[in-house]
Design a protein around this motif. Structure first.
Motif, short mmCIF file in Angstrom:
data_model
loop_
_atom_site.label_atom_id
_atom_site.label_comp_id
_atom_site.label_asym_id
_atom_site.label_seq_id
_atom_site.Cartn_x
_atom_site.Cartn_y
_atom_site.Cartn_z
N PRO A 248 0.84 -1.21 0.00
CA PRO A 248 0.00 0.00 0.00
C PRO A 248 0.87 1.25 0.00
O PRO A 248 1.99 1.24 0.48
N ILE A 249 0.33 2.33 -0.55
CA ILE A 249 1.11 3.55 -0.71
C ILE A 249 1.39 4.22 0.63
O ILE A 249 2.46 4.78 0.84
N GLY A 250 0.48 4.16 1.56
CA GLY A 250 0.71 4.85 2.81
C GLY A 250 -0.20 4.38 3.93
O GLY A 250 -0.94 3.40 3.79
N PHE A 251 -0.12 5.08 5.04
CA PHE A 251 -0.91 4.84 6.24
C PHE A 251 -0.51 3.53 6.93
O PHE A 251 0.26 2.75 6.38
N ALA A 252 -1.05 3.34 8.14
CA ALA A 252 -0.68 2.17 8.94
C ALA A 252 -1.71 1.06 8.86
O ALA A 252 -1.44 -0.08 9.24
N VAL A 253 -2.91 1.39 8.36
CA VAL A 253 -3.99 0.40 8.21
C VAL A 253 -4.72 0.68 6.91
O VAL A 253 -4.63 1.79 6.36
N PRO A 254 -5.46 -0.29 6.38
CA PRO A 254 -6.22 -0.05 5.15
C PRO A 254 -7.29 1.01 5.37
O PRO A 254 -7.91 1.09 6.43
N GLY B 112 -10.85 2.83 5.10
CA GLY B 112 -12.24 2.38 5.04
C GLY B 112 -12.52 1.09 5.77
O GLY B 112 -13.60 0.52 5.60
N VAL B 113 -11.58 0.60 6.58
CA VAL B 113 -11.76 -0.64 7.33
C VAL B 113 -11.92 -0.31 8.81
O VAL B 113 -11.16 0.50 9.36
N ASN B 114 -12.90 -0.91 9.45
CA ASN B 114 -13.10 -0.69 10.88
C ASN B 114 -11.90 -1.18 11.68
O ASN B 114 -11.23 -2.14 11.30
N GLU B 115 -11.66 -0.51 12.80
CA GLU B 115 -10.51 -0.86 13.63
C GLU B 115 -10.57 -2.30 14.11
O GLU B 115 -9.54 -2.96 14.23
N GLN B 116 -11.79 -2.80 14.37
CA GLN B 116 -11.93 -4.18 14.85
C GLN B 116 -11.59 -5.20 13.76
O GLN B 116 -11.26 -6.35 14.06
N GLU B 117 -11.68 -4.79 12.49
CA GLU B 117 -11.44 -5.70 11.38
C GLU B 117 -9.99 -5.69 10.89
O GLU B 117 -9.62 -6.50 10.03
N VAL B 118 -9.19 -4.77 11.43
CA VAL B 118 -7.78 -4.68 11.02
C VAL B 118 -7.00 -5.83 11.65
O VAL B 118 -7.04 -6.04 12.87
N ASP C 29 -2.30 -6.77 8.31
CA ASP C 29 -2.54 -5.45 7.73
C ASP C 29 -1.53 -4.44 8.27
O ASP C 29 -0.97 -3.63 7.52
N ASN C 30 -1.31 -4.48 9.59
CA ASN C 30 -0.33 -3.56 10.20
C ASN C 30 1.07 -3.82 9.67
O ASN C 30 1.82 -2.89 9.37
N ILE C 31 1.45 -5.10 9.60
CA ILE C 31 2.80 -5.45 9.13
C ILE C 31 2.96 -5.07 7.65
O ILE C 31 4.01 -4.52 7.26
N HIS C 32 1.92 -5.34 6.85
CA HIS C 32 1.98 -5.05 5.42
C HIS C 32 2.20 -3.56 5.15
O HIS C 32 2.96 -3.18 4.25
N HIS C 33 1.56 -2.72 5.94
CA HIS C 33 1.72 -1.27 5.77
C HIS C 33 3.05 -0.77 6.31
O HIS C 33 3.50 0.32 5.93
N MET C 34 3.67 -1.54 7.20
CA MET C 34 4.91 -1.08 7.82
C MET C 34 6.16 -1.57 7.08
O MET C 34 7.25 -1.02 7.27
#
Length: 331
Positions: A173-179, A181-187, A191-196
């Motif tokens: 992903p281009i940026g941010f720490a989570v996807p 439009g996704v709820n925090e409970q669904e992250v 997802d966190n590792i992929h963005h980092m």
């Protein structure tokens, strides 16, 4: 003897705490002075998002934030609140500064720790490969790569990473720490590792050069020692010698140098987080500076000062372990 040892430890700890106190005082004064003379008016920045704000409301905000006091008075008020454990209220987020720090610090620490470990492992292995192939093409390519990395700004490397791995290959992903439009409970953790991953790799590249070149030089010294020459004369290969003896002799100096790069790592994280829109302390520090959020910027400065000091202090302790003569000289 035991009493003398304890006394020396007390003196050492006392000197260390005094150095930390002086550092934090100097940082706080310098940061406060720069914010005070900055042309950015936090009232005007805040009012730019609310066109209906009246002059009376602006005056009320000045009184609330203490901006109508002289800079010296404002600084000592900030210091007095700091001693009470109060970092103030963030102008941007309108919440206690400590809440903003606690909310963002995990992302920044996770990013910097991952990048620090990656740069240490990659640099250490490349240094060994370069030393084992001294003067060969592999050695020259590694040294050239290190020189290029050392002279490349973090933000420029980050932009290249985004263009190639995000835009062209679409691997990250281009940026941010989570996807978005996704709820925090669904992250998920992935997802966190992929963005980092990409910000961490970008940040790790800034520290690879030092550890690679240092490890290379140290291992070359070990390989040219009388002990190594005697082992080679008995038929032992370079690779086996490095596995049995070389790594033990270079691992601690490498770790020592690596701890000393924490200051560069923190500075690089600000640029990496900005390029990748990663919502850590670095990104928050940029926003605080651009919008004149003095309480938040001061708190991040204090945190970064403690972080860098711990890294340098750890490096100094390891220097004493590697070579006690260094510690005796400095005391």
């Amino acid at each position: 003897m035991n009493r003398i040892f304890k006394r020396s430890n007390v003196v050492f700890i006392g000197k260390t705490l005094l150095k930390l106190l002086v550092l934090l005082i100097a940082l706080s004064i310098a940061t406060f002075a720069l914010v005070s003379i900055s042309p950015i008016d936090p009232i005007e920045v805040y009012a730019s998002g609310n066109l209906s704000m009246t002059v009376e409301q602006k005056i009320s905000l000045e009184q609330k934030w203490g901006l109508n006091d002289p800079p010296v008075i404002r600084y000592f008020k900030w210091v007095s609140r700091l001693f009470q454990g109060d970092f103030g209220i963030s102008i941007i987020y309108n919440v206690p500064v400590i809440n903003v720090i606690l909310d963002k610090v995990f992302l920044s620490v996770a990013l910097m720790l991952t990048a620090w470990v990656l740069s240490g492992i990659i640099g250490f292995l490349l240094g060994i490969v370069a030393a084992l192939n001294k003067g060969k093409l592999v050695d020259k390519l590694i040294k050239l790569w290190c020189l290029v990395l050392a002279s490349s700004p973090t933000f420029w490397v980050g932009i290249l990473m985004i263009m190639f791995f995000c835009v062209k290959l679409d691997w990250f992903p281009i940026g941010f720490a989570v996807p978005l439009g996704v709820n925090e409970q669904e992250v998920t953790l992935w997802d966190n590792i992929h963005h980092m991953i990409l910000p961490a790799i970008t940040l790790s590249l800034t520290g690879v050069s030092n550890i690679t070149l240092h490890t290379r030089e140290k291992l070359i010294q070990v390989l040219n020692s009388d002990f190594a020459l005697f082992a080679f004369a008995k038929g032992q290969t370079k690779i086996n010698f490095v596995k049995k003896h070389g790594v033990r002799n270079i691992i601690l100096p490498a770790i020592t140098v690596h701890f000393a790069t924490l200051s560069e790592l923190f500075g690089g994280s600000i640029l990496a987080e900005t390029v990748f829109s990663y919502p850590g302390l670095g990104n928050v520090a940029i926003q605080a500076g651009l919008r004149g959020d003095m309480p938040l910027l001061m708190a991040i400065t204090i945190f970064s000062g403690v972080f860098v000091f711990i890294g340098n202090f750890t490096a100094n302790l390891l220097y004493k372990i590697v070579d006690p003569r260094i510690g005796a000289t400095n005391e």
